[in-house]
Write an enzyme that holds these catalytic residues in place. Sequence first.
Site, PDB file in Angstrom:
ATOM      1  N   SER A  56       0.861  -1.192   0.000  1.00 46.24           N
ATOM      2  CA  SER A  56       0.000   0.000   0.000  1.00 46.24           C
ATOM      3  C   SER A  56       0.896   1.240   0.000  1.00 46.24           C
ATOM      4  CB  SER A  56      -0.874   0.007   1.259  1.00 46.24           C
ATOM      5  OG  SER A  56      -0.063   0.211   2.404  1.00 46.24           O
ATOM      6  N   ASP A  93      -1.031  -1.517  -4.060  1.00 40.71           N
ATOM      7  CA  ASP A  93      -2.400  -1.661  -3.550  1.00 40.71           C
ATOM      8  C   ASP A  93      -2.977  -0.257  -3.305  1.00 40.71           C
ATOM      9  OD1 ASP A  93      -4.592  -3.030  -2.485  1.00 40.71           O
ATOM     10  OD2 ASP A  93      -3.735  -3.102  -0.462  1.00 40.71           O
ATOM     11  N   GLU A 145     -11.090   0.114  -9.962  1.00 39.79           N
ATOM     12  CA  GLU A 145     -12.164  -0.217  -9.007  1.00 39.79           C
ATOM     13  C   GLU A 145     -13.433   0.566  -9.319  1.00 39.79           C
ATOM     14  OE1 GLU A 145     -11.205  -0.709  -4.878  1.00 39.79           O
ATOM     15  OE2 GLU A 145     -13.224  -0.199  -4.214  1.00 39.79           O
ATOM     16  N   HIS A 232     -11.497  -7.060  -2.599  1.00 38.79           N
ATOM     17  CA  HIS A 232     -10.765  -6.430  -1.482  1.00 38.79           C
ATOM     18  C   HIS A 232     -11.483  -6.741  -0.181  1.00 38.79           C
ATOM     19  CE1 HIS A 232      -7.905  -3.510  -3.440  1.00 38.79           C
ATOM     20  NE2 HIS A 232      -8.520  -4.053  -4.474  1.00 38.79           N
TER      21      HIS A 232
HETATM   22  P1  13P Z   1      -8.586  -6.823   4.722  1.00 35.77           P
HETATM   23  O1  13P Z   1      -8.506  -5.614   5.607  1.00 35.77           O
HETATM   24  O2  13P Z   1      -9.927  -7.465   4.804  1.00 35.77           O
HETATM   25  O3  13P Z   1      -7.490  -7.780   4.965  1.00 35.77           O
HETATM   26  O4  13P Z   1      -8.447  -6.311   3.203  1.00 35.77           O
HETATM   27  C1  13P Z   1      -7.182  -6.048   2.649  1.00 35.77           C
HETATM   28  C2  13P Z   1      -7.263  -5.358   1.347  1.00 35.77           C
HETATM   29  O5  13P Z   1      -8.290  -5.272   0.699  1.00 35.77           O
HETATM   30  C3  13P Z   1      -6.034  -4.764   0.829  1.00 35.77           C
HETATM   31  O6  13P Z   1      -6.250  -4.040  -0.325  1.00 35.77           O
HETATM   32  O1  G3H Z   2      -6.438  -1.941   1.842  1.00 41.03           O
HETATM   33  C1  G3H Z   2      -5.660  -1.602   2.717  1.00 41.03           C
HETATM   34  C2  G3H Z   2      -4.576  -2.527   3.138  1.00 41.03           C
HETATM   35  O2  G3H Z   2      -5.007  -3.341   4.196  1.00 41.03           O
HETATM   36  C3  G3H Z   2      -3.347  -1.747   3.480  1.00 41.03           C
HETATM   37  O3  G3H Z   2      -3.495  -1.044   4.656  1.00 41.03           O
HETATM   38  O4  G3H Z   2      -2.870   1.331   4.156  1.00 41.03           O
HETATM   39  O5  G3H Z   2      -2.713   0.381   6.490  1.00 41.03           O
HETATM   40  O6  G3H Z   2      -1.086  -0.319   4.717  1.00 41.03           O
HETATM   41  P1  G3H Z   2      -2.476   0.169   5.025  1.00 41.03           P
HETATM   42 ZN    ZN Z   3      -8.138  -3.055  -0.440  1.00 38.15          ZN
END
Ligand code: 13P
Ligand code: G3H
Ligand code: ZN
Length: 330
Positions: A56, A93, A145, A232
């Site tokens: 991310s 991500d 998305e 997701h």
């Molecule tokens: P979770 O928080 O359900 O693990 O989802 C992760 C996600 O969608 C990352 O993009």
């Molecule tokens: O979709 C989000 C992921 O779980 C990543 O989370 O932005 O805290 O790294 P983060």
């Molecule tokens: Zn996500």
Amino acid sequence: MTSFKDLGLVNSRELFKKAMAGKYAIPAFNFNNMEQMQAIVQACVEAKSPVILQVSSGARKYANQTLLRYMAQGAVEYAKELGANVPIVLHLDHGDTLDLCKSCIDYGFSSVMIDGSHHPYADNVAITAAVVEYAHKYDVTVEGELGVLAGVEDEVSAEHHTYTQPEEVEDFLKKTGVDSLAISIGTSHGANKFRPEQCTRGADGVLIPPPLRFDILEAIEKRIPGFPIVLHGASSVPQASVATINKYGGALKDAVGIPEEQLRRAATSAVCKINIDSDGRLAMTAAVREVFATKPAEFDPRKYLGPARDSLKELYKHKIVNVLGSNNRF
Ligand code: 13P
Ligand code: G3H
Ligand code: ZN
């Protein structure tokens, strides 16, 4: 400019084609540090599963993009050392700007997500198309998305969830040229996916969340047959991890996720990529808290990060074999 191909990585195109044909989903596990990366690679080698390592923008800031890129390259080599040439995708991500996506592509990512889902439709189309135009020059695959995932923090209830509108998907694909599409059918991010009042209670008091909207998924599949869909917010929030965390001083209240049977069903559909982050966070936290509580004299980080890594590896193997069905796929 570093091409992902020079790092031994692959984009998601072939992986999704095979996942669609074989009726399984590729795991997309988030990572920020070495222990997570080791656990992912060990699990994928043992289960013979391809994998998407996803980063991310927060992870990129936390760990540094150069380090993450070399860790992904290291993951490819580490897998070989463990005996399997695991196909590994390095994926951004929830990219939110064209600049961020470009920077990741230039740094060796093989796949990026541009998440324009919070923008009005026309703006989502415009930013997504711009990312695709840049990414495809370098054979990097792009996830877009449509629809917004609910978050408890947004004060959205399941009824007000902005589900993906099936009638928008063909136009979005045509105008943007994305390689895969993340949709909103009732999942959300984090460990509190639903408020208690959105759930029913089982006899044992456990919260039972409302089911995913498979009707919307099916309507989307009908309109774009054979096109890879991404889910997701697909953590299941194992209650055993929640209980361990709370037993050893944690304070997770009403944590609830998506039941694994529903994810299993999704994996056999056009859903080719399933994102799991929170379940890993819970497994790590439970293991670390247990060591801190039961061995208070311990202060060597390997003594708590090691068990956390073992616990993560078991979680990932379980997801691969029992939920996604991506084992023995290369
Ligand atoms: P979770 O928080 O359900 O693990 O989802 C992760 C996600 O969608 C990352 O993009
Ligand atoms: O979709 C989000 C992921 O779980 C990543 O989370 O932005 O805290 O790294 P983060
Ligand atoms: Zn996500």
